[in-house]
Design a protein around this motif. Structure first.
Motif, PDB file in Angstrom:
ATOM      1  N   GLN A   1       0.896  -1.236   0.012  1.00  0.00           N
ATOM      2  CA  GLN A   1       0.053   0.124   0.035  1.00  0.00           C
ATOM      3  C   GLN A   1       0.828   1.397  -0.175  1.00  0.00           C
ATOM      4  O   GLN A   1       0.655   2.305  -0.693  1.00  0.00           O
ATOM      5  CB  GLN A   1      -0.918  -0.003   1.366  1.00  0.00           C
TER       6      GLN A   1
ATOM      7  N   GLY B   1      -7.968   0.271  -1.529  1.00  0.00           N
ATOM      8  CA  GLY B   1      -6.895   0.948  -0.769  1.00  0.00           C
ATOM      9  C   GLY B   1      -6.662   2.382  -1.451  1.00  0.00           C
ATOM     10  O   GLY B   1      -5.782   3.118  -0.912  1.00  0.00           O
TER      11      GLY B   1
ATOM     12  N   THR C   1      -8.856   4.863   3.335  1.00  0.00           N
ATOM     13  CA  THR C   1      -8.271   3.668   2.666  1.00  0.00           C
ATOM     14  C   THR C   1      -8.248   2.329   3.437  1.00  0.00           C
ATOM     15  O   THR C   1      -7.662   1.372   3.343  1.00  0.00           O
ATOM     16  CB  THR C   1      -6.717   3.982   2.247  1.00  0.00           C
TER      17      THR C   1
END
Length: 455
Positions: free
Chosen positions: A89, A180, A227
């Motif tokens: 991420q 995300g 997210t």
């Protein structure tokens, strides 16, 4: 096909970092078929701790290509691949941010070897890359450099593929392209938020506040909420149509605003504070020789609490701290007191108080100093700290040991004149919980100054 990558950055504020080094290895599940490794000139300052960690400094990057010069190569080598990274991420966000600065929407599916390791190596003591690969006997060199970490990630990923007998990686863990990541509407919301301390408010389509919270970095905190993938965050994200904020300049004002407004507004997605935030207190008594003794008791058993705490552990920690700082006699069971007979106490810190009755007054003065240092009981003071902008300061007014409110000022005479001070103060509820929040903050962190007020 996979693109196993690692990125080193400048560090700094969230979504304002720049790339200093990138390594990408195109991997077909068996071997590396292509690779791209390069330093990158971030055109911004590198944080000192990052220089120390990676060894990459500005001098090394002067002649390195800028991101726009390597962007086409990155697009080509990652096309039709799944990006694999340790904490994917982070790396994917950094790449998306850099491409967004160029006006290009970079989208790839991602796999995170942290998530995979938690599924397939549940007994690992740590999931940080360095500790994890060492525990697996995987050799790693050039730690905290892009290519060294990328090579270690390749070896880890190979091991995970071999362990994946149920094909979890293929079936369940490949993330959707937008998972995300933020929608264009959410990106617009986050883009207009500051990296500053304050309280933010999330509104639904009717304008109602459905969540509020304090933060030392409003933009970063809202981005994190958007997210997150748990059910509550997803529902909150879906219902949020607008985010507003109020800057406070410092954390203590933010804490007090958040507490009062949560109780007043009771937003749907926020956790409302308990009816009483504290459970224990430090209490004072006088022993048979006239010495003051300090003891931790449940709050209800203390007639005049000298400090409020949310549990025995935090109270003991603070009692231990002031015992050392003010050289009080100590005993490790939540009591601090002096006696003629010092058996079981730390005589080295007693300064004679356990031996000589003539030292009663001097010792008791130290006890009073210790217990009033971060205590606002009965005090008329202004807690002064940073304001919302340069040249401004905040003032939290406390009268007779009770919170009156807070305000902001530019000139010292505004707090030296009590009538002017009271006129610029925004009123707040002076509750025990508010006192607890103020005292807890003062015990842990510094403020610019505390000014006594004469009424």
């Amino acid at each position: 096909m996979y693109a196993i990558l690692d990125i080193e950055t400048t560090g700094g504020k969230f979504n304002e970092e720049g790339i200093t080094e990138i390594a990408i290895h195109k991997f077909d599940g068996q071997k590396v078929v292509d690779k791209f490794i390069s330093l990158v000139n971030p055109e911004r300052e590198i944080q000192p701790f990052v220089v120390k960690l990676t060894g990459i400094n500005s001098k090394m990057l002067r002649t390195a290509p800028k991101f726009y010069e390597v962007a086409k190569r990155i697009i080509e080598i990652t096309e039709d691949t799944v990006i694999v990274a340790h904490n994917a991420q982070f790396d994917y966000r950094i790449l998306r941010t850099e491409f967004r600065r160029l006006g290009y929407n970079f989208e790839r599916k991602t796999l995170c070897t942290v998530d995979l390791s938690k599924l397939l190596l549940p007994d690992a003591e740590s999931y940080s890359l360095g500790k994890l690969v060492r525990s697996l006997g995987i050799p790693v060199s050039d730690r905290h450099r892009a290519n060294g970490d990328a090579l270690a990630t390749i070896k880890l990923f190979k091991l995970l593929l071999a362990k994946d007998s149920e094909k979890i990686i293929i079936k369940d863990t490949i993330r959707k392209e937008t998972q995300g990541e933020l929608s264009e509407k959410q990106l617009d919301i986050v883009r207009n938020l500051p990296n500053k301390t304050g309280v933010f408010y999330m509104h639904n389509k009717d304008g109602d506040i459905i969540h509020l919270s304090k933060s030392s970095d409003i933009k970063k905190r809202v981005n994190q909420i958007f997210t997150k993938t748990n059910d509550k965050s997803r529902k909150l994200t879906k219902d949020t149509k607008k985010v507003t904020f109020e800057l406070t300049g410092n954390e203590l004002v933010a804490i007090l605003k958040e507490h009062e407004e949560l109780l007043k507004l009771r937003p749907k997605y926020s956790t409302i504070p308990k009816k009483r935030m504290y459970s224990h207190a430090i209490c004072k008594s006088v022993n048979e020789n006239g010495y003051f003794s300090l003891e931790i008791k449940p709050y209800r058993e203390c007639k005049e609490p000298l400090g409020l705490f949310n549990g025995v552990f935090s109270a003991k920690n603070y009692l231990y701290k002031i015992t050392k700082e003010f050289e009080l006699c100590e005993k490790v069971n939540g009591i601090s007191e002096a006696r003629n007979n010092c058996s079981g106490y730390d005589e080295g810190n007693c300064k004679g108080a356990c031996i000589n009755k003539d030292d009663v007054e001097e010792y008791n003065k130290r006890v009073i100093a210790a217990t009033t240092k971060n205590n606002i009981n009965g005090k008329n003071v202004v807690v002064v700290d940073k304001g919302r902008e340069v040249g401004e300061q905040s003032a939290i007014l406390i009268k007779n040991g009770s919170l009156v409110g807070f305000g902001f000022y530019d000139l010292n005479y505004q707090i030296n004149n009590i009538h002017i001070l009271e006129s610029i103060i925004t009123p707040m509820n002076g509750t025990r919980d508010a006192n607890y929040l103020i005292e807890s903050y003062l015990r842990k962190k510094r403020v610019l100054k505390i000014v006594e007020i004469n009424y």
